[in-house]
Design a protein around this motif. Structure first.
Motif, PDB file in Angstrom:
ATOM      1  N   THR A  84       0.759  -0.992   0.038  1.00  0.00           N
ATOM      2  CA  THR A  84      -0.144  -0.022  -0.384  1.00  0.00           C
ATOM      3  C   THR A  84       0.870   0.959  -0.195  1.00  0.00           C
ATOM      4  O   THR A  84       0.263   2.004  -1.110  1.00  0.00           O
ATOM      5  CB  THR A  84      -1.413  -0.027   1.302  1.00  0.00           C
ATOM      6  N   GLN A  88       0.989   4.098  -3.201  1.00  0.00           N
ATOM      7  CA  GLN A  88       0.524   5.615  -2.120  1.00  0.00           C
ATOM      8  C   GLN A  88       2.220   5.841  -3.304  1.00  0.00           C
ATOM      9  O   GLN A  88       1.886   7.427  -3.571  1.00  0.00           O
ATOM     10  CB  GLN A  88       0.956   5.499  -1.453  1.00  0.00           C
ATOM     11  N   GLU A  92       1.940   9.035  -6.123  1.00  0.00           N
ATOM     12  CA  GLU A  92       2.742  10.400  -6.268  1.00  0.00           C
ATOM     13  C   GLU A  92       3.840  10.480  -6.573  1.00  0.00           C
ATOM     14  O   GLU A  92       4.884  11.535  -6.677  1.00  0.00           O
ATOM     15  CB  GLU A  92       3.366  10.540  -4.415  1.00  0.00           C
ATOM     16  N   ARG A 200       1.932   6.856   7.052  1.00  0.00           N
ATOM     17  CA  ARG A 200       0.405   6.516   5.885  1.00  0.00           C
ATOM     18  C   ARG A 200      -0.932   6.302   6.116  1.00  0.00           C
ATOM     19  O   ARG A 200      -1.488   6.087   5.654  1.00  0.00           O
ATOM     20  CB  ARG A 200       1.137   6.449   4.987  1.00  0.00           C
ATOM     21  N   LEU A 270      -7.471   4.566   0.948  1.00  0.00           N
ATOM     22  CA  LEU A 270      -5.268   4.459   1.006  1.00  0.00           C
ATOM     23  C   LEU A 270      -4.926   4.416  -0.420  1.00  0.00           C
ATOM     24  O   LEU A 270      -3.862   4.951  -0.708  1.00  0.00           O
ATOM     25  CB  LEU A 270      -5.190   2.730   1.527  1.00  0.00           C
ATOM     26  N   VAL A 271      -5.251   3.972  -1.414  1.00  0.00           N
ATOM     27  CA  VAL A 271      -5.002   3.653  -2.867  1.00  0.00           C
ATOM     28  C   VAL A 271      -5.846   4.657  -4.453  1.00  0.00           C
ATOM     29  O   VAL A 271      -6.573   3.933  -3.577  1.00  0.00           O
ATOM     30  CB  VAL A 271      -3.663   2.357  -2.961  1.00  0.00           C
TER      31      VAL A 271
END
Length: 353
Positions: A84, A88, A92, A200, A270-271
């Motif tokens: 995860t 992320q 980004e 996170r 989360l994603v």
């Protein structure tokens, strides 16, 4: 003479009560203990309704029950947290899925210019599984139980062996992949992978009972004890240095916290959806692994994703349906079993109940 109404009422009062329907969650817990687990705790959620069940004991030679909220080692379920964070970082634009690992960690891997981040996530890199060279079975565990292992030392064990197949050509589960991903997270962020998981995921979701222990050998707070057979007897192995698992299986959690994680993952918190789609899509129809997630279609036709976990003394389950409406988390404290099939049997019984 009884009139019709009084006859019906009397008959109803005298008739034996219908047997209560068996609770499938409790039944699954009891069957898991019957299969060899010392204890088990299960948390199941269906359409917003939560059921919990425990069975067995939290410590041999005692009658102390397993706590439904106790902590436990989650083993390879850690991989879903690491994946995860990696996804992320992809969102980004700090990591690219199809970029060779050599660009991020030059000189670390043989043929690192051919092994991509995606291959590490989906276990298609061909890297040798270092745990084949560190026996954690039986009395062998005592040799390394309290030993510190750095990520570099674990990768060195793996890279001393040739690749098992050309990168990307097939699937083979290897803990080495996730140790490398932990190093990749640190290279991309400047922080250890556990710090990034905490920042996170754990803090935003309020997962206050979950931790990345590093070299700490004890499980904090209330917990059931895990066992392993040594020289014909069950030995308490609850204490160990989990650095031997590192980013492939080091974490500690609870069923409540794991439920927060899989629920948030399924909800897209989360994603991003496009990347979650890649996480939950196997490379081929014959494989059941995406990017850090196992994918399973239950006998009742409900697909679920999540991860099982195993580390000496403990087994873990954390799965959710794609819509998040059905979820199951469980910890099995091991004794003389059960086998791997028990994990999937438990998932199927609870999700399909």
């Amino acid at each position: 003479m009884l009139n019709t109404v009084s006859f019906v009422l009397t008959t109803a009062l005298l008739a034996p009560a219908a047997p209560a329907a068996a609770d499938p969650v409790r039944t699954a817990a009891q069957e898991t203990v019957s299969a060899g687990a010392t204890g088990v705790q299960i948390r199941a959620v269906r359409d917003g309704h939560t059921r919990t069940a425990t069975a067995g004991v939290s410590e041999l030679d005692s009658r102390k029950p397993v706590s439904p909220t106790g902590r436990f080692r989650i083993g390879s379920t850690t991989k879903s947290f690491v994946a995860t964070v990696v996804l992320q970082l992809v969102a980004e634009h700090r990591i690219e899925l199809d970029t060779p690992v050599e660009r991020y960690l030059p000189g670390l891997l043989p043929r690192g210019e051919e092994i991509t981040v995606r291959m590490l996530l989906q276990h298609t890199s061909g890297l040798y599984n270092y745990l084949r060279s560190i026996s954690l079975a039986g009395a062998d565990l005592e040799k390394v139980r309290y030993q510190h292992f750095s990520p570099e030392s674990l990768v060195a064990i793996a890279t001393a062996r040739p690749l098992e197949f050309p990168p990307g050509s097939r699937f083979s589960y290897s803990n080495t992949n996730y140790v490398v991903l932990g190093m990749l997270v640190e290279r991309a962020t400047g922080h250890a992978w556990g710090e990034e998981v905490t920042r996170r995921i754990l803090r935003p979701l309020g997962m206050h009972q979950t931790s990345v222990p590093g070299d700490r050998t004890r499980i904090p707070g209330r917990h059931a004890h895990g066992y392993q057979e040594m020289n014909g007897k069950l030995a308490d192995i609850s204490e160990l240095n989990p650095s031997v698992a590192g980013a492939s299986g080091e974490m500690i959690s609870t069923t409540v916290d794991l439920d927060k994680f899989v629920q948030a993952l399924a909800a897209g918190r989360l994603v991003p959806p496009a990347l979650l789609g890649q996480m939950t899509t196997p490379r081929s129809a014959t494989e059941e692994y995406g990017l850090g997630l196992q994918i399973r279609t239950t006998p009742c036709g409900i697909p679920v994703f999540g991860h099982t976990g195993g580390i000496p003394g403990y087994g873990t389950i954390a799965f959710t349906s794609a819509d998040g409406k059905r979820r199951v988390e469980a910890s099995l404290t091991m004794g003389r079993g059960p086998g791997d099939d028990a994990y999937y049997s438990l998932i199927d019984k609870v999700i399909c109940a």
